[in-house]
Write a protein that holds these residues in place. Sequence first.
Motif: not given
Length: 275
Positions: A223, A229-230, A232-234, A236-237, A240, A260, A264
């Motif tokens: 990335w 938040k960006a 955290d979203d990455a 999380n994706e 999954w 996660r 981080r």
Amino acid sequence: MKPNKFDYVRPTRLEDALDILASGTDSVRVIAGGLSLVPMMNYRLLEPSILLDIVHIESLNYIKADDKTIEVGAVTPQATLLAWKQLSTLSPLLAKGMPNIGHFQTRSRGTVGGSIAHSDPSAELALCLAVLEGSVTLMSKRGTRTVKAADFQIGLMMTDKRGDEMVTAVHFPVAEKNTGYAFEEMSMRHGDLAICAVAVAATRDKIRMGVGGVADKPTVREWPALSGKALDDALNEFAWDLGGMDDVHATAQYRRQLVRNLGRKAIMEAQQCCK
């Protein structure tokens, strides 16, 4: 249980080992440390007709480095690489990840090439090799080829190595300037197989993160420099997308949460180191 009957061969020259692999026998297995292969034989998950022990081939026991790469011979003990005085300077990621490999007793017997060839999805060396974008040298009587880590590790204990080939060297790129490295792992006990392991290489502009122990092989994602938040979203994706499953050690949900949280933590540590 005990293994089935097999012939045991222990050459001291690389040429002799390659001759045996080229003999056309379908069931030759290469052994060095034997920490993974022997238990699988005892449970008769593998039944080789010939066990080819390469640990006494001295030409495959070495560590050498230049300004770009650390080259490690296949039968070099993991303990030797971990104790190498230049390791923390030339490869901070290996220096941080390798203490999680088993225990000092097993590291004294387990080899660098053996771990890479076995390709356990929880293996720390395989994860570091993938994140560092390293490579593996394979030899046979037909010749020599070098395969990138991303192409070598193709699945659960599956590699691109052909039946008449053997791993002879592993190549880890040296640390890049202005790059921070971090390694985090969760296991039932220190030295056990990783439930989830995370390795990160980060610059001010880019994050490269790999996860072991969740998918069927070390999985890497890149990335731009993210935060808040960006990030955290990455994460999380990514968690999954890895498709972790429930097993006796942990649930898929727990593994996703480890991706996660450990992700981080490792990213923040690596970003701090590159400032």
